[in-house]
Design a protein around this motif. Structure first.
Motif, short mmCIF file in Angstrom:
data_model
loop_
_atom_site.label_atom_id
_atom_site.label_comp_id
_atom_site.label_asym_id
_atom_site.label_seq_id
_atom_site.Cartn_x
_atom_site.Cartn_y
_atom_site.Cartn_z
N PRO A 99 0.90 -1.26 -0.12
CA PRO A 99 -0.03 0.01 -0.10
C PRO A 99 0.87 1.29 -0.01
N TRP A 100 1.40 1.48 -0.99
CA TRP A 100 2.32 2.70 -1.03
C TRP A 100 1.72 4.10 -0.81
N ASN A 101 0.28 3.93 -1.54
CA ASN A 101 -0.26 5.52 -1.01
C ASN A 101 -1.80 5.14 -0.32
N LYS A 102 -1.89 3.81 -0.01
CA LYS A 102 -3.31 3.65 0.53
C LYS A 102 -3.21 3.79 2.25
N SER A 103 -4.02 4.46 2.78
CA SER A 103 -4.22 4.63 4.19
C SER A 103 -5.64 4.58 4.78
N THR A 104 -5.90 4.58 5.94
CA THR A 104 -7.16 4.45 6.47
C THR A 104 -7.38 5.97 7.22
N ARG A 105 -8.82 6.42 7.29
CA ARG A 105 -8.57 7.64 8.01
C ARG A 105 -8.92 7.38 9.60
N ASP A 106 -8.21 8.39 10.34
CA ASP A 106 -8.21 7.88 11.85
C ASP A 106 -9.46 8.51 12.24
N ARG A 107 -10.31 7.81 13.28
CA ARG A 107 -11.47 8.43 14.05
C ARG A 107 -10.69 9.50 15.07
N LEU A 108 -11.06 10.53 14.84
CA LEU A 108 -10.71 11.60 15.80
C LEU A 108 -11.63 12.21 16.67
N ASP A 109 -12.68 11.34 16.87
CA ASP A 109 -13.76 11.71 18.05
C ASP A 109 -13.19 11.31 19.27
N LEU A 110 -12.76 12.10 20.15
CA LEU A 110 -12.00 11.85 21.35
C LEU A 110 -12.99 11.14 22.45
N LYS A 111 -14.33 11.51 22.30
CA LYS A 111 -15.23 10.79 23.15
C LYS A 111 -15.66 9.55 22.94
N THR A 112 -15.74 9.14 21.56
CA THR A 112 -16.02 7.81 21.39
C THR A 112 -14.73 6.92 21.44
N ALA A 113 -13.68 7.36 21.11
CA ALA A 113 -12.21 6.80 21.22
C ALA A 113 -12.11 6.42 23.13
N GLU A 114 -12.36 7.55 23.85
CA GLU A 114 -12.27 7.37 25.22
C GLU A 114 -13.33 6.20 25.83
N ASN A 115 -14.64 6.15 25.09
CA ASN A 115 -15.76 5.23 25.48
C ASN A 115 -14.83 3.87 25.28
N ILE A 116 -14.27 3.62 23.86
CA ILE A 116 -13.92 2.39 23.46
C ILE A 116 -12.95 1.75 24.50
N LEU A 117 -11.92 2.88 24.80
CA LEU A 117 -10.67 2.35 25.62
C LEU A 117 -11.22 1.89 27.16
N VAL A 120 -2.07 5.25 30.13
CA VAL A 120 -1.77 4.75 28.94
C VAL A 120 -3.17 5.56 27.97
N LYS A 121 -4.16 5.63 28.67
CA LYS A 121 -5.57 6.18 27.86
C LYS A 121 -5.18 7.66 27.42
N GLU A 122 -4.62 8.44 28.66
CA GLU A 122 -4.38 9.87 28.16
C GLU A 122 -3.74 10.03 27.33
N ARG A 123 -2.58 9.18 27.34
CA ARG A 123 -1.45 9.32 26.28
C ARG A 123 -2.22 9.09 24.67
N ILE A 124 -2.97 7.94 24.60
CA ILE A 124 -3.78 7.92 23.46
C ILE A 124 -4.71 9.01 23.02
N LEU A 125 -5.34 9.42 23.84
CA LEU A 125 -6.20 10.67 23.67
C LEU A 125 -5.84 12.02 23.44
N GLU A 126 -4.37 12.23 24.00
CA GLU A 126 -3.52 13.34 23.72
C GLU A 126 -3.17 13.22 22.25
N TYR A 127 -2.85 11.95 21.59
CA TYR A 127 -2.33 11.89 20.29
C TYR A 127 -3.27 12.17 19.23
N LEU A 128 -4.47 11.70 19.61
CA LEU A 128 -5.85 12.12 18.73
C LEU A 128 -6.00 13.50 19.00
N ALA A 129 -6.04 14.19 19.86
CA ALA A 129 -6.11 15.49 20.12
C ALA A 129 -4.90 16.28 19.16
N ILE A 130 -3.91 16.09 19.17
CA ILE A 130 -2.72 16.57 18.18
C ILE A 130 -3.01 16.41 16.73
#
Length: 805
Positions: A299-317, A327-337
């Motif tokens: 996949p030279w130019n294929k990529s998936t779109r990140d889910r950038l909804d922090l609330k949904t991601a927090e609920n999944i974690l 750990v959860k705080e670090r992942i949510l920080e990455y999504l925010a950036i």
């Protein structure tokens, strides 16, 4: 056979052997050999030639030279530039070394020269005819010996000379030639040579058959090439497409659709041109096709779109894992950036913690929260660099490394890539895989990662790499420098209860074919399983115990037709048997010479019992329990400190000269090392010597110096959790470890009283009772041995004074 004795200079030969009647040129360059040649020229031009056993030996000794050689005459001598001499020698007769007379400046030996005498009989005549016939066949097949040689050999009447001349023309190993030279008996020499020539004849015949087979194959290939060229010409005349041309056009269309980077596209097109020029059945054509398939599948130019909804991601974690706040705080920080900065490089995170705390499953949850593909690669036991970087295409069966294989499997260039057990890699002669990982896990380099098979840069900067390890110290330092370390120390009892209720029990009920109504486990039952049937940092053993209960429940449902099973704390032993662990030590009494320490292990923290006994002896200190060097030094330091404080502790100075002290840490089969037990051993020593008991509900950790200073140690969170699991109420820590107490869960801190100390005197004041529990005689003649249990519990008032019970 007659013999005569001569004293001759010896010339050692390397990789060559001279037979009698043999004329050969020799190049002589070694100093001793040159001296031997010059000495032979001064005498009568006669020299003794013997072969070295090992051709690589530059300075041979007596034992490095064969004892049987050839007496030869030097016919010509020519000095060459560089000090080398070229001599022409002719073999005269066999000879055997009787003794070495000298070896400086050259070898001088006494030899026994043999002259051959024989009576030609029918047996010798038959052997000679057989040998000549075999030699003729060999010359015809091998084409390595001129046919004129056969004519000169056939006319020989002397059997010994015949054997020597034939042996000199054969391409034999030095060992075989030497065996012929050493065969003094004519009959044995002829028999041995007949056997050797017969073997060589078989080999030459086999070579001839192989050459014929290869020649036929080559003729067949040339014929096929000629016919294919004719077919191509006919197809061009008829306007039909060539199969290979069609394949090339199809590959070019795929390359255009793939939208490769420019460098990769040029390389792929060159490989297509090579493929078109090759015969379809050529072996290399399959290699090129496989390579192009790999290029097209990445996949030279294929990529998936990140889910950038922090609330949904927090609920999944939160849904997948209980606790793990950092750990959860670090992942949510990455999504925010990522939401603010679109071109952020993927982070390199390393989860370090004991087994069973959820490191691997956490990576899977992160991928689900981000809506990315998830790839897991285990590095445990990997010792080949090609596992990471791949093989060169020149090797048979070459493949890309497992990084590129994982990217192909994901189908996108930005998956969550979990590298499991990064601390368990090793290395051997095939390379160091940890060094190959440096490029993969370096955000400044992995945008141009080069796999040996692909031979084109692939961008890994969008991949979110997550590594896991049990022990940080086993990860190479350069690799640690490229990763962000996040520690997962272990779970508290409350966290384990919630994990069991939310995750483990529903999972095991489903896997065992049960329903929620068939099995009921109360919270008290789960706590009892945690306290009395498991003792770990993670939850793996807890899940095994729950699975055991589910199995027994399934059997009752099937066999006894039971519809519902209620497991209570009282009936738990019917499902899991007798409790394996004793929860807590609070019910135990204060004891003399026994202190509880805290230790860090690869599977989390643990308590460590340290026992000290004193008995009549000569002042010797004994340490047992399979202790490492660091722990032994801590014991010596604690012992020296207690001796230096003898007056303040009320200890008789003569005690150390006439009493032996034995320090033992149970579980002797388990290796123990580290600086954490210094104050614990010193406390146990002080208790045994003074007769003051160590408080039963106190555990401690810290290193001690000779002056009594208490130094900080590591693994505070793991050790405190271990103390909490064991029911300890008071923990003594070095003052410098106060900063580490922030990592301890609040529920644990609320249940434990912490005492921070700087000096050993504070430790003794906090850990020992005020007075001995029995009168203690500090005479050197009376051993101090703690009485057998039970002991009466110690009671200490507010002023720290011991009150007899």
């Amino acid at each position: 056979m007659r013999s005569e004795f001569k004293v001759l200079p010896l010339l050692p030969l390397r990789g060559i052997l001279v037979f009698p009647y043999m004329v050969i040129h020799l190049d002589v360059g070694r100093a001793k050999s040159v001296q031997a040649i010059e000495e032979s020229m001064i005498r009568d031009r006669v020299i003794f030639l013997a072969t070295q056993k090992e051709a690589q030996t530059d300075e041979p000794g007596e034992n490095d030279i064969f004892q049987i050689g050839t007496v030869a005459e030097v016919k010509q001598l020519l000095k060459l530039p560089g000090g080398t001499i070229r001599v022409l020698v002719e073999g005269i007769a066999r000879a055997k070394v009787r003794s070495f007379i000298s070896d400086d400046p050259y070898f001088l030996v006494e030899v026994e020269q043999y002259s051959e005498e024989f009576e030609k009989d029918s047996e010798i005549e038959a052997l000679m005819r057989s040998l000549v016939y075999q030699f003729e066949q060999y010359v015809k097949l091998s084409k390595r010996i001129p046919p004129e040689t056969v004519v000169s050999v056939v006319n020989l009447e002397e059997p010994g000379r015949l054997a020597d001349i034939i042996a000199s023309h054969l391409a034999l190993r030095i060992e075989d030639k030497q065996s012929i030279l050493e065969a003094a008996d004519i009959v044995k020499r002829l028999e041995k040579l007949c056997a050797i020539v017969a073997k060589e004849l078989e080999i030459v015949e086999l070579e001839r058959k192989i050459n014929i087979r290869v020649r036929k194959q080559m003729e067949k290939t040339q014929k096929e090439y000629y016919l294919r060229e004719q077919m191509k010409a006919i197809q061009r005349e008829l306007g039909e497409k060539d199969e290979r041309m069609a394949e090339g056009e199809e590959l070019r269309e795929k390359i255009a659709e793939a939208k490769f980077p420019k460098e990769v596209e040029e390389k792929a097109l060159k490989e297509v041109e090579r493929l078109e020029k090759m015969p379809p059945m050529a072996a290399e054509a399959a290699v090129v096709r496989n390579y192009l398939d790999w290029l097209l599948s990445l996949p030279w130019n294929k990529s998936t779109r990140d889910r950038l909804d922090l609330k949904t991601a927090e609920n999944i974690l939160e849904e997948d894992h209980y606790g793990l706040k950092t750990v959860k705080e670090r992942i949510l920080e990455y999504l925010a950036i990522r939401k603010l900065a679109k071109k952020m490089k993927g982070p390199i995170i390393c989860f370090v913690g004991p087994p069973g705390v959820g490191k691997t499953s956490l990576g899977r949850s992160i991928a689900r929260a981000l809506e990315r593909k998830f790839i897991r690669m285990s590095l445990g036991g990997v010792r080949d660099e090609a596992e990471i970087r791949g093989h060169r295409r020149t090797y048979v069966g070459a493949m890309p490394g497992r990084i590129i294989q994982g990217i192909r499997q994901a189908g996108s260039k930005n998956p969550v890539f979990l590298l499991d057990e990064v601390d368990k890699m090793s290395m051997d002669f095939r390379g160091d895989p940890s060094a190959a990982l440096l490029e993969v896990l370096d955000p400044e380099q992995n945008n141009t990662f080069s796999d040996h098979y692909i031979e084109a840069p692939f961008d890994l900067s969008n991949v979110m790499f997550i590594t896991t390890a049990n022990v940080q110290q086993n990860i190479p330092r350069p690799l640690q420098d490229r990763m962000e370390i996040i520690y997962l120390s272990g779970y508290t009892e409350e966290e384990k209860v919630q994990i069991a209720i939310r995750h483990l029990i529903p999972k095991q009920i489903k896997e065992h074919g049960l329903t929620k109504d068939m099995l009921k486990l109360s919270e008290n039952t789960i706590r009892k399983i945690i306290r009395e049937y498991t003792r770990e940092s993670g939850v793996r053993n807890l899940e095994r115990q729950i699975a055991s209960i589910c199995r027994k429940t399934a059997r009752q449902v099937v066999t006894d037709k039971v519809k519902k099973v209620q497991v209570t704390a009282q009936s738990l032993n019917q499902f899991l048997g007798t409790p394996r662990f004793r929860y807590g030590v609070a019910e135990m009494d204060d004891q003399v010479g026994v202190a509880t320490g805290l230790a860090w292990t690869e599977v989390g923290g643990d308590t460590l019992a340290i026992e000290v006994s004193i008995y009549k002896g000569s002042g010797r200190l004994t340490l047992t329990g399979k202790l490492g060097d660091v722990m032994k030094e801590s014991a010596q330091a604690g012992y020296s400190y207690i001796r230096s404080r003898a007056a303040e502790l009320g200890i008789d100075e003569d005690l150390y000269d006439k009493q032996d002290i034995h320090i033992h840490i149970p579980e002797g089969a388990i290796p123990k090392d580290g600086p954490s037990a210094g104050i614990t051993m010193a406390s146990a020593l002080a208790s045994a010597i003074t007769g003051r008991k160590v408080l039963h509900n106190v555990a401690m950790t810290g290193e001690i110096t000779l002056r009594g200073r208490v130094l900080p140690v590591g693994g505070i969170k793991e050790k405190v959790l271990a103390a909490h699991r064991a029911g300890i109420k008071t923990v003594i820590l070095p003052s410098d470890n106060k900063k580490d107490m922030d990592e301890i869960p609040k529920k644990v801190k609320d249940k434990i009283h912490f005492i921070l100390v700087d000096h050993m005197d504070q430790v003794l004041e906090s850990a020992l009772t005020a007075k001995p529990y029995v009168p203690v005689t500090l005479s050197a003649d009376t051993p101090i041995v703690p009485p057998t249990p039970p002991y009466q519990p110690a009671i200490v008032n507010e002023e720290g004074t011991h009150i007899p019970s």
